[in-house]
Design an enzyme around this catalytic site. Structure first.
Site, short mmCIF file in Angstrom:
data_model
loop_
_atom_site.label_atom_id
_atom_site.label_comp_id
_atom_site.label_asym_id
_atom_site.label_seq_id
_atom_site.Cartn_x
_atom_site.Cartn_y
_atom_site.Cartn_z
N HIS A 12 56.77 -56.39 27.09
CA HIS A 12 56.21 -55.03 27.12
C HIS A 12 56.20 -54.65 28.69
O HIS A 12 55.63 -55.15 29.51
CB HIS A 12 54.85 -55.12 26.17
CG HIS A 12 54.17 -53.83 26.18
ND1 HIS A 12 52.88 -53.68 26.24
CD2 HIS A 12 54.92 -52.64 25.63
CE1 HIS A 12 52.47 -52.53 26.19
NE2 HIS A 12 53.76 -51.78 25.62
N GLU A 39 61.05 -53.77 27.52
CA GLU A 39 60.50 -52.37 27.03
C GLU A 39 59.96 -51.68 28.35
O GLU A 39 58.95 -52.72 28.96
CB GLU A 39 59.62 -52.28 25.91
CG GLU A 39 59.02 -50.97 25.54
CD GLU A 39 57.85 -50.51 26.16
OE1 GLU A 39 57.37 -49.26 25.73
OE2 GLU A 39 57.10 -51.17 26.89
N ASP A 41 58.24 -47.68 30.16
CA ASP A 41 58.03 -46.58 29.85
C ASP A 41 58.51 -45.61 30.99
O ASP A 41 58.61 -46.07 32.19
CB ASP A 41 56.59 -46.10 29.97
CG ASP A 41 55.78 -47.13 29.12
OD1 ASP A 41 56.18 -47.00 27.72
OD2 ASP A 41 55.06 -48.06 29.35
N HIS A 54 53.37 -45.62 32.88
CA HIS A 54 52.82 -45.62 31.51
C HIS A 54 51.99 -44.30 31.25
O HIS A 54 51.99 -43.44 30.48
CB HIS A 54 52.23 -46.72 31.06
CG HIS A 54 51.45 -46.91 29.51
ND1 HIS A 54 50.34 -45.98 29.46
CD2 HIS A 54 52.01 -46.69 28.56
CE1 HIS A 54 49.94 -46.01 28.03
NE2 HIS A 54 50.92 -46.67 27.37
N GLU A 114 61.73 -46.62 26.62
CA GLU A 114 60.46 -45.54 25.90
C GLU A 114 60.23 -44.41 26.88
O GLU A 114 59.81 -44.37 27.94
CB GLU A 114 59.29 -45.99 25.75
CG GLU A 114 58.48 -45.23 24.71
CD GLU A 114 56.77 -45.48 24.80
OE1 GLU A 114 56.33 -46.59 25.07
OE2 GLU A 114 56.17 -44.61 24.32
O1 G3P Z 1 57.35 -49.03 22.88
C1 G3P Z 1 56.33 -49.78 22.50
C2 G3P Z 1 55.05 -49.53 23.19
O2 G3P Z 1 55.15 -49.51 24.46
C3 G3P Z 1 54.17 -48.18 22.73
O3 G3P Z 1 53.15 -48.04 23.25
O4 G3P Z 1 51.52 -47.05 24.67
O5 G3P Z 1 52.50 -49.31 25.38
O6 G3P Z 1 53.87 -47.46 25.50
P1 G3P Z 1 52.74 -48.01 24.70
MG MG Z 2 55.68 -48.32 26.09
#
Ligand code: G3P
Ligand code: MG
Length: 245
Positions: A12, A39, A41, A54, A114
């Protein structure tokens, strides 16, 4: 149904909590723990450049302050994005999305991008992120997965780069999930793993869609999610979930 490049375990925000989130050093940490899926952002800077971050504001993860969407590149790209996690990461910067793509490709990492629009920038962020992804991964036979909570951003991404696989993000999977995936031409969905039950997971899989969950840091629960048929589990602790790769 399209290609899903993500492995079973995905770090993440680049390196999970092992490194400052959404940084290039995080990619190195993921690989150091044997995790070849990440993953992260992507948001637009005040200059309209896709960068990895993020929050809509700078305070939590950088030395800056104010809104990302108000901050031009010459300021944004000089901020310290590592010290908040630990002094040993001092000097780590907010990465350009283009640089993160290059590093992922060099390291052999599969990416879940993302699309994280700041409020009011859904279309612009979806379009810019998809165009940058299409350019950055051109010629690669392993394409990134574009995902977003924003249907508007994902629709803009589909229009800009129709060949890139897409997934819609949810917290709990809503009753009309299938219609919402169809309208976006998505190949799957990503949901909160704590809110997922076996029956819903099975309905998604039986319909031929891919399924990923966030953000799982417990080995036993991750095993349960795999038993539901979850394809990819996004985690802050790729080290702890390593046995499930
Ligand atoms: O993409 C999955 C996850 O990252 C979604 O939540 O807030 O961590 O971007 P967040
Ligand atoms: Mg995310």
């Amino acid at each position: 149904m399209g290609q899903w490049s993500l492995p079973r375990i995905v770090a993440h925000r680049c390196g999970g909590t092992l490194a400052p989130e959404n940084t290039l050093i995080g990619l190195e940490f993921a690989v150091a723990h044997g995790c070849y899926g990440v993953e992260f952002d992507v948001m637009l800077s005040g200059s309209g450049t896709p960068v990895l971050i993020h929050d809509e504001t700078l305070e939590r993860t950088t030395s800056g302050f104010g809104a990302v969407s108000d901050t031009p590149d010459e300021t944004l790209l000089r901020l310290d994005a590592g010290s908040w996690r630990s002094e040993r990461f001092a000097g780590e910067r907010i990465p350009l999305f283009a640089d993160a793509i290059r590093r992922c490709r060099a390291l052999g990492i599969a990416a879940n991008v993302e699309i994280k629009p700041a409020s009011g920038f859904d279309h612009a962020t979806g379009r810019a992120a998809a165009l940058a992804a299409a350019l950055g991964w051109a010629g690669d036979d392993r394409l990134p997965l574009l995902s977003s909570f924003s249907g508007e951003a994902l629709a803009a991404a589909a229009e800009a780069a129709p060949d890139l696989p897409r997934a819609l993000l949810f917290e709990a999977i809503p009753p009309d999930w299938r219609a919402r995936l169809e309208v976006l031409g998505a190949i799957g969905l990503v949901c909160d793993g704590r809110l997922l039950d076996a029956q819903t997971a099975s309905a998604v899989k039986r319909a031929g869609y891919r399924l990923a969950t966030y953000t799982e840091n417990d080995l036993a629960h991750a095993q349960l999610l795999q038993s539901y048929g979850v394809d990819s589990i996004i985690t802050d602790r790729p080290d702890l979930l390593a046995p499930l790769r």
